[in-house]
Design a protein around this motif. Sequence first.
Motif, mmCIF file in Angstrom:
data_model
loop_
_atom_site.group_PDB
_atom_site.id
_atom_site.type_symbol
_atom_site.label_atom_id
_atom_site.label_comp_id
_atom_site.label_asym_id
_atom_site.label_seq_id
_atom_site.Cartn_x
_atom_site.Cartn_y
_atom_site.Cartn_z
ATOM 1 N N PRO A 1 0.835 -1.211 0.000
ATOM 2 C CA PRO A 1 0.000 0.000 0.000
ATOM 3 C C PRO A 1 0.865 1.254 0.000
ATOM 4 O O PRO A 1 2.093 1.183 0.137
ATOM 5 C CB PRO A 1 -0.789 -0.145 1.309
ATOM 6 C CG PRO A 1 0.090 -0.956 2.191
ATOM 7 C CD PRO A 1 0.806 -1.914 1.289
ATOM 8 N N PRO A 2 0.263 2.421 -0.161
ATOM 9 C CA PRO A 2 1.035 3.670 -0.059
ATOM 10 C C PRO A 2 1.752 3.751 1.285
ATOM 11 O O PRO A 2 1.219 3.332 2.316
ATOM 12 C CB PRO A 2 -0.032 4.756 -0.183
ATOM 13 C CG PRO A 2 -1.168 4.108 -0.911
ATOM 14 C CD PRO A 2 -1.158 2.674 -0.463
ATOM 15 N N THR A 3 2.963 4.287 1.274
ATOM 16 C CA THR A 3 3.756 4.373 2.496
ATOM 17 C C THR A 3 4.392 5.747 2.631
ATOM 18 O O THR A 3 4.616 6.449 1.640
ATOM 19 C CB THR A 3 4.873 3.304 2.519
ATOM 20 O OG1 THR A 3 5.676 3.448 1.336
ATOM 21 C CG2 THR A 3 4.300 1.910 2.572
ATOM 22 N N LEU A 4 4.692 6.113 3.862
ATOM 23 C CA LEU A 4 5.374 7.360 4.164
ATOM 24 C C LEU A 4 6.880 7.109 4.147
ATOM 25 O O LEU A 4 7.366 6.246 4.889
ATOM 26 C CB LEU A 4 4.947 7.873 5.541
ATOM 27 C CG LEU A 4 5.668 9.127 6.049
ATOM 28 C CD1 LEU A 4 5.226 10.348 5.253
ATOM 29 C CD2 LEU A 4 5.411 9.327 7.548
ATOM 30 N N PRO A 5 7.641 7.827 3.340
ATOM 31 C CA PRO A 5 9.094 7.632 3.356
ATOM 32 C C PRO A 5 9.692 8.107 4.673
ATOM 33 O O PRO A 5 9.345 9.171 5.183
ATOM 34 C CB PRO A 5 9.581 8.474 2.174
ATOM 35 C CG PRO A 5 8.507 9.489 1.944
ATOM 36 C CD PRO A 5 7.218 8.826 2.343
ATOM 37 N N MET A 6 10.593 7.300 5.233
ATOM 38 C CA MET A 6 11.182 7.618 6.532
ATOM 39 C C MET A 6 12.575 8.213 6.430
ATOM 40 O O MET A 6 13.097 8.731 7.409
ATOM 41 C CB MET A 6 11.213 6.360 7.407
ATOM 42 C CG MET A 6 9.858 5.896 7.871
ATOM 43 S SD MET A 6 9.936 4.429 8.936
ATOM 44 C CE MET A 6 10.155 3.147 7.706
ATOM 45 N N GLY A 7 13.206 8.098 5.248
ATOM 46 C CA GLY A 7 14.568 8.573 5.125
ATOM 47 C C GLY A 7 15.560 7.572 5.691
ATOM 48 O O GLY A 7 15.215 6.427 5.995
#
Length: 763
Positions: free
Chosen positions: A371-377
């Motif tokens: 699914p869509p994810t938030l990039p954490m760096g």
Amino acid sequence: MTTERTWLPSSSHWGAFRATTDADGTLHVAPHPADPAPSPLLDNLPDTVRHRTRVRRPAIRRGWLEGGPGPTDRRGTEEFVEVSWDTALDLVAEELDRTRREHGNEAIFGGSYGWSSAGRFHHAQSQLHRFHNTIGGYTSSRGNYSVGTSQVLLPHLVGSSGVLFAHADSWQTIREHTDLLVAFGGLPRKNLSIAPGGVTRHTSAAALRDLGTELVVISPLADDVPTGSRSAWWPVAPGTDVALQLGLAHTLLTSGLHDREFLERCCTGFEVFADYLLGKPDGTAKTAEWAAGICGVDAADVRALAERMAAGRTLITVSWSLQRTEHGEQPVWAGLALAAMLGQIGLPGGGFGHGYGSMADIGDDGPLLQPPTLPMGQNPVSTFIPVARIADLLLHPGRQYDYDGQRLTYPDVRLVHWAGGNPFHHHQDLNRLRRAFGRPDTVVVHETHWTATARHADVVLPATVPLEREDIGGGFRDSHLIAMHQVLEPYGEARDDHAILAGLARRLGTHREFTEGRSPREWLVHMYERWRGGLAAQGHDVPPFDEFWAAGELRLPRVSHPSPLAPFRADPQANPLRTPSGRIELFSAEIDSFGYPDCPGHPVWLPARQRRGGPLHLIANQPATRLHGQGDVGAVSRRAKVAGREPLRIHPRDAAERGISDGDVVRVSNHLGACLAGARVSEDVRPGVVVLATGAWFDPQPDPVRPGESLCAHGNPNVLTADVPASRLSQGCAGQHAHVEVERYDGPVPPVRTGEPPPLAER
């Protein structure tokens, strides 16, 4: 005149649903209309979202507010002072900056192990780690409590854990192809409500109602046996599954029922394992009789089961619970070896599975789609700990320990920053964890409710629940992507984790880097459209965000990634596994080279350490009435309580010997601690076994039996489970079992205090 309700879509770890409110704010929920087996846990939601234990304002422990940072034994006992958001964020930012300046970023532990939301943007762990990566990094944790042992072991054996977790045969495939399913650890239906990213259609729970396949369920608990199925229950002694697996393997070997061609072509090290089965290294053949004496079953039944397994398409599965024990690698490895001897790995409905009955998405037939994810760096700090070693980290800075062939050192952590999780649910030996939480200079917690973790913090920042914000819900192998609309206004002064961390980032000069100039809604659009573009590149037509949001959900395209085991089976040389040999490693030279006596180079029977604590074997399994500790104040969880405490199941024989009747308050104790529980006398547990599910909110109070010590008045079994690793290989959680004594409690019964907030004052 009646007003038609407006039902808004949302999702949770226990399922997608619709929600609405009355004029007075009362919440109503209804399962997703396409769900064939909705989870009863949805009924916990209405009580929990506005419960009096919600954290309403930022709160600071009085001793920390007045005396400043530093180690203390007063965490968990002092009152809190409610302050403004500006005051709280100023103090936390100052302490983060002080810690990194004086001790380095390695001294910050970014905890956030937890299940705070099925949403992909407001995923607390991702938000917290993204924030810490912008300010120089943090000491992290690796793995999880659920399968931390297997996550380390399986890459050595089959190349990755995903070979089994991501590519498990669906229940439909099992129904069509499997003659016999042998389930070590059982197939408990209660676990099939749950998946980290949510479940729209509970197909696993529905499939077990009418699977049609012959089942042999090996567990000391009758409710690990699916109802309405062709099942045989083998109530083995807890912790003896490996002995049974070895006895079955010995029977296959000595009866010539093993698949020599498959073992030679697709495996390595079988000859070492075979010598062990025959007793050549230790003088003990692992016969059916040997296994029967350990497990408490009949040797003739062991031999008959081995013959039945070899006679048709057989799937052997090992539940995740079995690897959450001392020597937890062994049931997984021995189960894999047993399946390899049958030669059916890579065939539809045959071979080896790990986790059927442990999670809703193992065996689901949804698409394999991230699914869509938030990039954490990227984390600039490389230091980490295995997740279940949090107390060791805090108590023993500078101490060395083994992990997967490495020799690592615990850093000196001075600040713990936790969001979206509750270690006082997941961890073992809670009295030891309380001591560990007393060592850092500062503990900062984002929490929705006054859990034990919040009560043991210095700074508590009130967080919203998923129904109080917008998000995108999506789970691994789920059939739908869910537009999680905001249904409720935030409780009190609660803020979402992104807003909290953005406030800290502004004070620390990294606001632009953390937010990228986007609001939460703009992040949802960005994440979705980036995900949509990836699917478009694969030829899938997915509507734009506005259409998705207005519809409330998206039926996901069928994106599949075939299991690597089928092509591997067909040609191991052309399609090798990512193991040193390219084959299934029944003997691992790499693990053997580590020299760990508690995890040698092939599956072995390793008896548990000398039994301490009492004559009864405690199983601390997952609850049926909530997810971990989530929802413990909800209606479903509260209805199951006995005298306001967590129910403990005990066999009638064991109860009679102790003068215990159904409904009695009982004291459960061992050398580590004690708790009070409510007795449920039941023949659904094996004699000598008691069951106390995890997740009752920890409520330490003075112990009238042991002056100077505490007991949990609510029934949290993790005051009784030892904080020891599965082995030096994995350092995984081993908190599933303990040994205890149970007595009827006739003294004054203390009230359970977890339903009220701690003492609060205003500044």
